[in-house]
Design an enzyme around this catalytic site. Structure first.
Site, PDB file in Angstrom:
ATOM      1  N   CYS A 125      14.316  10.703   4.835  1.00 32.67           N
ATOM      2  CA  CYS A 125      14.346  10.256   6.234  1.00 32.67           C
ATOM      3  C   CYS A 125      15.737  10.433   6.841  1.00 32.67           C
ATOM      4  O   CYS A 125      15.858  10.681   8.035  1.00 32.67           O
ATOM      5  CB  CYS A 125      13.893   8.813   6.316  1.00 32.67           C
ATOM      6  SG  CYS A 125      14.803   7.711   5.245  1.00 32.67           S
ATOM      7  N   LYS A 163       0.857  -1.191   0.000  1.00 30.41           N
ATOM      8  CA  LYS A 163       0.000   0.000   0.000  1.00 30.41           C
ATOM      9  C   LYS A 163       0.887   1.232   0.000  1.00 30.41           C
ATOM     10  O   LYS A 163       1.452   1.619   1.014  1.00 30.41           O
ATOM     11  CB  LYS A 163      -0.925   0.044   1.219  1.00 30.41           C
ATOM     12  CG  LYS A 163      -2.082   1.020   0.945  1.00 30.41           C
ATOM     13  CD  LYS A 163      -2.614   1.727   2.147  1.00 30.41           C
ATOM     14  CE  LYS A 163      -1.818   2.875   2.651  1.00 30.41           C
ATOM     15  NZ  LYS A 163      -1.701   4.038   1.743  1.00 30.41           N
ATOM     16  N   GLU A 174      10.537   1.365   9.547  1.00 29.92           N
ATOM     17  CA  GLU A 174      11.548   2.305   9.030  1.00 29.92           C
ATOM     18  C   GLU A 174      10.948   3.693   9.206  1.00 29.92           C
ATOM     19  O   GLU A 174      10.101   4.097   8.418  1.00 29.92           O
ATOM     20  CB  GLU A 174      11.814   2.045   7.544  1.00 29.92           C
ATOM     21  CG  GLU A 174      12.495   0.737   7.217  1.00 29.92           C
ATOM     22  CD  GLU A 174      13.979   0.764   7.494  1.00 29.92           C
ATOM     23  OE1 GLU A 174      14.492   1.783   7.981  1.00 29.92           O
ATOM     24  OE2 GLU A 174      14.633  -0.252   7.223  1.00 29.92           O
ATOM     25  N   GLU A 225      11.398  16.174  13.513  1.00 27.29           N
ATOM     26  CA  GLU A 225      11.712  15.987  12.106  1.00 27.29           C
ATOM     27  C   GLU A 225      10.908  17.024  11.305  1.00 27.29           C
ATOM     28  O   GLU A 225       9.679  17.019  11.345  1.00 27.29           O
ATOM     29  CB  GLU A 225      11.294  14.575  11.681  1.00 27.29           C
ATOM     30  CG  GLU A 225      11.682  14.253  10.263  1.00 27.29           C
ATOM     31  CD  GLU A 225      11.223  12.868   9.834  1.00 27.29           C
ATOM     32  OE1 GLU A 225      10.091  12.477  10.170  1.00 27.29           O
ATOM     33  OE2 GLU A 225      11.999  12.189   9.146  1.00 27.29           O
TER      34      GLU A 225
HETATM   35  P1  NAD Z   1       2.881   8.567   7.230  1.00 29.26           P
HETATM   36  O1  NAD Z   1       3.290   7.830   8.444  1.00 29.26           O
HETATM   37  O2  NAD Z   1       1.860   9.640   7.363  1.00 29.26           O
HETATM   38  O3  NAD Z   1       2.274   7.554   6.141  1.00 29.26           O
HETATM   39  C1  NAD Z   1       3.012   6.471   5.667  1.00 29.26           C
HETATM   40  C2  NAD Z   1       2.051   5.425   5.122  1.00 29.26           C
HETATM   41  O4  NAD Z   1       1.250   4.926   6.180  1.00 29.26           O
HETATM   42  C3  NAD Z   1       1.090   5.930   4.046  1.00 29.26           C
HETATM   43  O5  NAD Z   1       0.978   4.948   3.043  1.00 29.26           O
HETATM   44  C4  NAD Z   1      -0.208   6.064   4.812  1.00 29.26           C
HETATM   45  O6  NAD Z   1      -1.358   5.964   4.004  1.00 29.26           O
HETATM   46  C5  NAD Z   1      -0.109   4.886   5.761  1.00 29.26           C
HETATM   47  N1  NAD Z   1      -0.963   4.943   6.951  1.00 29.26           N
HETATM   48  C6  NAD Z   1      -1.333   6.040   7.651  1.00 29.26           C
HETATM   49  N2  NAD Z   1      -2.141   5.671   8.679  1.00 29.26           N
HETATM   50  C7  NAD Z   1      -2.275   4.325   8.629  1.00 29.26           C
HETATM   51  C8  NAD Z   1      -2.994   3.360   9.412  1.00 29.26           C
HETATM   52  N3  NAD Z   1      -3.717   3.711  10.460  1.00 29.26           N
HETATM   53  N4  NAD Z   1      -2.897   2.068   9.064  1.00 29.26           N
HETATM   54  C9  NAD Z   1      -2.161   1.683   8.003  1.00 29.26           C
HETATM   55  N5  NAD Z   1      -1.466   2.544   7.218  1.00 29.26           N
HETATM   56  C10 NAD Z   1      -1.519   3.848   7.533  1.00 29.26           C
HETATM   57  O7  NAD Z   1       4.209   9.101   6.578  1.00 29.26           O
HETATM   58  P2  NAD Z   1       4.365  10.077   5.326  1.00 29.26           P
HETATM   59  O8  NAD Z   1       3.953  11.443   5.757  1.00 29.26           O
HETATM   60  O9  NAD Z   1       3.733   9.449   4.146  1.00 29.26           O
HETATM   61  O10 NAD Z   1       5.966  10.036   5.086  1.00 29.26           O
HETATM   62  C11 NAD Z   1       6.878  10.813   5.775  1.00 29.26           C
HETATM   63  C12 NAD Z   1       7.538  10.025   6.890  1.00 29.26           C
HETATM   64  O11 NAD Z   1       8.142   8.837   6.384  1.00 29.26           O
HETATM   65  C13 NAD Z   1       8.660  10.787   7.561  1.00 29.26           C
HETATM   66  O12 NAD Z   1       8.578  10.664   8.967  1.00 29.26           O
HETATM   67  C14 NAD Z   1       9.918  10.091   7.050  1.00 29.26           C
HETATM   68  O13 NAD Z   1      11.037  10.216   7.862  1.00 29.26           O
HETATM   69  C15 NAD Z   1       9.447   8.687   6.953  1.00 29.26           C
HETATM   70  N6  NAD Z   1      10.329   7.891   6.069  1.00 29.26           N
HETATM   71  C16 NAD Z   1      11.177   6.966   6.640  1.00 29.26           C
HETATM   72  C17 NAD Z   1      12.066   6.238   5.849  1.00 29.26           C
HETATM   73  C18 NAD Z   1      13.015   5.216   6.446  1.00 29.26           C
HETATM   74  O14 NAD Z   1      13.497   4.378   5.729  1.00 29.26           O
HETATM   75  N7  NAD Z   1      13.345   5.271   7.722  1.00 29.26           N
HETATM   76  C19 NAD Z   1      12.073   6.444   4.468  1.00 29.26           C
HETATM   77  C20 NAD Z   1      11.212   7.382   3.925  1.00 29.26           C
HETATM   78  C21 NAD Z   1      10.329   8.096   4.750  1.00 29.26           C
END
Ligand code: NAD
Length: 512
Positions: free
Chosen positions: A302, A193, A268, A403
């Site tokens: 990230c 997803k 992650e 962040e």
């Molecule tokens: P987010 O946590 O808002 O969303 C990530 C994913 O989770 C999306 O697909 C979203 O639809 C899904 N999601 C949200 N609520 C959910 C639920 N209740 N159940 C299941 N899925 C759910 O993150 P974002 O705003 O899309 O991305 C930014 C974040 O991602 C930043 O904190 C960044 O650091 C992190 N990130 C981490 C890495 C890593 O490898 N450590 C890499 C890239 C991004």
């Protein structure tokens, strides 16, 4: 080969998507076909223009259930193949990605707002991921253990079956490849997803994987919201492991949902990585490195080096130089070949950056450069933010602890080695970090003492599919990429075979 992307709107996206999905529709990719969703409408917005360019329907529970059925069936036939046959098919996946590289890059650039030159690099990295894991398919062997009885005891690395992967919007196709390749290498089927904001390239990638000859249904992409489609995938009994890439808050909620089903997770999550410059460093290189660390991808990375720790003696000089250099970085439309910094991906994130910078200033930080919306010709309504340098930052301020996920660097002075390590570790995160110094011994001492899953010496952001990647602390747990990332997609079975010729059954331990 280089294409010119004239504009990025509804028509261009439709034309690009039609190369893969000729019927001109978009939905979830289930069992080898596009399936419409059943839930609310999702509208995709071009971050550079703030104009809508595509709508689709949230997948919802019934589409997730269909994906699970397809995945279970495909996994059985995939795991039934010889390992070398799986490896050959994975190599074909990389060929498909290379052949469609330009279209994938353009779609990524449009929906994620990333500079086209960055997208081209990321797509090729996806091809490399399939090439790397293609080679692992027939090398994922267990061990024979020298047990002290007459048994033959050996281990097998078996797949979980069906894994659910949930990914964010900042590097959609890169993250999809990064997780799909090890998952299928280990013999699993996937329900991926992607972020509801950036579903296009992950869906095309799944189609390309199928075009490579991998069974239909092995890689399904369920497009929609997290709280509906994502939650339904985690709750589905076919899901045996969850791999989540995203924010710490959502990660904690997902790990809780997985815990209720007693299934494991890899998380992650975010970071607030410390990039440390000592006064003996090659300052020219360190400044270029520090800019790349935080301003690439407009800081939506990230591992962004968003805390710049600078030794007191060179602090003013570094602030001045990085501030001057940041005003010269080409901020622009993602489809321009010159652009190095594109827009922020979405309005919510854009507002969050503005709010955090204002909060930092309220706490005493000084804006040495940027701090405003960036004016970009042709992108007046887009979410462009100037590369921003905040000086006079104390490590306890919110701009040093939260962040920001934007092109904002907080520059913090330190006195000596012990101070630098203490400041670097004064964070709830632990994703990346770096040190710039000419002192080899110090470089290794610091690398050993900073709490981070990845650490760089006199460089930043070197990442490769061959090397493990993951976080300490609230940056998450488990590892992606490399051999360790592959093992995350396996569960170990210990097999005991009695080899005694005759006599009483041996238990291997004493039974009284
Ligand atoms: P987010 O946590 O808002 O969303 C990530 C994913 O989770 C999306 O697909 C979203 O639809 C899904 N999601 C949200 N609520 C959910 C639920 N209740 N159940 C299941 N899925 C759910 O993150 P974002 O705003 O899309 O991305 C930014 C974040 O991602 C930043 O904190 C960044 O650091 C992190 N990130 C981490 C890495 C890593 O490898 N450590 C890499 C890239 C991004």
């Amino acid at each position: 080969m280089s294409f010119v992307v004239a504009h990025q709107g509804e028509e261009e996206v439709a034309a690009l998507l039609a190369e893969f999905f000729p019927k001109g529709e978009f939905g979830s990719w289930i069992g080898g076909a596009l399936v419409p969703g059943t839930g609310a409408e999702v509208t995709l917005i071009n971050p550079a223009t703030a104009e809508a360019f595509l709508t689709y329907q949230d997948a919802g529970e019934s589409v997730v259930a269909a994906a699970a059925i397809a995945a279970v069936k495909a996994q059985a036939s995939w795991w039934g193949l010889a390992a070398s046959a799986r490896g050959r098919l994975m190599w074909s996946c990389s060929v498909q990605v290379r052949n469609a590289a330009e279209q994938l890059a353009q779609l990524e650039s449009i929906s994620a707002g990333k500079p086209i030159r960055d997208c081209r690099v990321e797509v090729i990295k996806v091809a490399e991921m399939f090439e790397y894991y293609a080679g692992w398919c027939d090398k994922l062997t267990g061990q024979v253990i020298a047990v002290p009885t007459s048994h033959l005891n050996y281990t097998r690395h078996e797949p979980y079956g069906v894994v659910t992967q949930i990914t964010p919007w900042n590097a959609p196709v890169f993250t999809a490849g990064w997780q799909i390749a090890p998952a299928i290498c280990a013999g699993n089927a996937v329900m991926l997803k992607p972020s509801e904001l950036t579903p296009l390239t992950s869906t095309v990638l799944a189609k390309l994987i199928e075009d490579a000859g991998v069974p239909s249904g092995l890689v399904n992409v369920i497009n929609g919201y997290g709280h509906t489609t994502g939650a339904a995938a985690i709750a589905h009994r076919a899901t045996s492991k969850v791999i989540f890439v995203g924010s710490p808050k959502t990660g904690a909620a997902i790990a809780s949902a997985a815990a209720l089903r007693v299934i494991p997770c890899v998380l992650e999550l975010g970071g607030k990585s410390a990039n440390i410059i000592f006064d003996d460093a090659d300052i020219d290189r360190a400044i270029v490195g520090a800019q790349a660390a935080v301003f690439a991808a407009a800081g939506q990375s990230c591992v962004s080096g968003s805390r710049l720790l600078v030794q007191r003696r060179i602090y003013d000089q570094v602030v001045e130089r990085i501030a001057n250099a940041s005003t010269k970085l080409p901020v622009g439309l993602p489809w321009s070949e010159q652009t190095m910094i594109g827009p922020i991906n979405n309005a919510t994130q854009f507002e969050r950056i503005q709010a955090l910078v204002a909060e930092g200033v309220g706490e005493g930080a000084v804006i040495a450069a940027g701090g405003q919306r960036a004016e970009v010709k042709g992108g007046q309504n887009g979410y462009f933010y100037q590369p921003t340098v905040l000086a006079n930052v104390d490590n306890r301020m919110r701009v040093a602890q939260e962040e920001i996920f934007g092109p904002v660097v907080s520059v913090i002075p330190f006195e000596d080695e012990a101070d630098a390590i203490a400041l670097a570790n004064d964070s709830r995160f632990g994703l990346g970090g770096a040190v710039w110094t000419a002192n080899v011994g110090r470089a290794h001492r610091i690398a050993a003492q900073v709490n981070a899953g990845t650490f760089w010496v006199n460089c930043y952001k070197a990442i490769n599919v061959m090397s493990p990647f993951g976080g300490f602390g609230e940056s998450g747990y488990g590892r992606s990429s490399g051999y360790e990332g592959l093992l995350e997609y396996t569960r170990t079975k210990s097999v005991w075979v009695d080899t005694a010729q005759d006599g009483p059954i041996q238990f291997g331990y004493s039974v009284e």
